[in-house]
Scaffold this active site. Structure first.
Site, PDB file in Angstrom:
ATOM      1  N   CYS A 141     -14.245 -38.480  18.583  1.00 23.30           N
ATOM      2  CA  CYS A 141     -13.458 -38.897  19.736  1.00 23.30           C
ATOM      3  C   CYS A 141     -12.292 -39.778  19.305  1.00 23.30           C
ATOM      4  CB  CYS A 141     -14.330 -39.627  20.750  1.00 23.30           C
ATOM      5  SG  CYS A 141     -13.432 -40.148  22.227  1.00 23.30           S
ATOM      6  N   GLU A 216     -17.234 -32.370  22.174  1.00 28.33           N
ATOM      7  CA  GLU A 216     -15.852 -32.606  22.605  1.00 28.33           C
ATOM      8  C   GLU A 216     -15.233 -31.326  23.174  1.00 28.33           C
ATOM      9  OE1 GLU A 216     -13.856 -35.000  23.050  1.00 28.33           O
ATOM     10  OE2 GLU A 216     -14.512 -36.714  21.864  1.00 28.33           O
TER      11      GLU A 216
END
Length: 226
Positions: A141, A216
């Site tokens: 991230c 993600e």
């Protein structure tokens, strides 16, 4: 363009997750930010869910602070909590406020299944594992958004309505955060296991990083599913 350099360990993890990393970096959601074609409803759905995500991401960095072994690690983790809670969430609050969505609505939003899967996986990595498990789960991230920000800043359409979002992650201050976290991870690896490439822990940590990268991708897709 060349991917930014966020340290040796991150480079190894990114290379070890080459296919999902490419899909994460070049997802249709990301391309929609770049050229402005992303529907506004999709962006707002993403922002609301990402605000909820950041609440849990902040908790995860707080857990990393508990797992830290050195003052330097503690300072980086504490800095991340501060940046997430007091700065990055502000982008979401400001953007959503312009659309009539207040901060209370953001905080109390129903958490999407993809959000639950991602955030709880990261927390579980910390609860089950050690500091390095946490870093492998948190890095996609932090560094992924940095890499996306740099690329989109160079390639974005002049009239994309998402220029503010892009600028946030391309900003030198955010890029400095990515570099600082990368340096800290390199030091943490050297302190605990030495050379990552020859450690039996390498496959475990790579799996953490790869799985989080896949989560993600699911998060981007969640944003598209409105």
């Amino acid at each position: 363009m060349m991917a930014p350099d966020y340290g040796k360990t991150f480079g190894l993890w990114r290379a070890g997750a080459a296919e999902p990393w490419h899909d994460y970096m070049n997802h249709a959601f990301v391309e929609g930010l770049r050229d402005g074609s992303l529907p506004r409803a999709s962006f707002l759905h993403y922002l609301i869910q990402d605000y909820v995500f950041l609440v849990h991401f902040s908790r995860a960095w707080s857990l990393a602070l508990v797992k830290a072994e050195t003052l330097a690690e503690m300072k980086v983790c504490a800095g991340m909590v501060d940046a997430l809670v007091n700065q990055e969430m502000g982008l979401h609050v400001k953007t959503c406020a312009r659309e009539g969505i207040d901060e209370a609505a953001l905080y109390n939003a129903t958490e999407a299944a993809e959000n639950l899967a991602y955030t709880r996986y990261v927390m579980d990595a910390g609860l089950q594992g050690d500091f390095l498990d946490m870093m492998a789960a948190l890095a996609p991230c932090v560094m992924g958004y940095g890499e996306i920000g740099v690329r989109l800043a160079a390639e974005k359409a002049a009239d994309t309505p998402y220029a503010e979002w892009i600028a946030t992650y391309a900003d030198p201050e955010y890029q400095s955060v990515c570099s600082t976290v990368g340096e800290m991870i390199d030091s943490a690896v050297a302190r605990r296991i030495g050379d990552l490439s020859s450690s039996p822990r390498a496959l475990q940590l790579q799996d953490r990083f790869t799985r989080t990268t896949q989560l993600e991708i699911s998060f981007w897709q969640m944003g598209m599913n409105v």
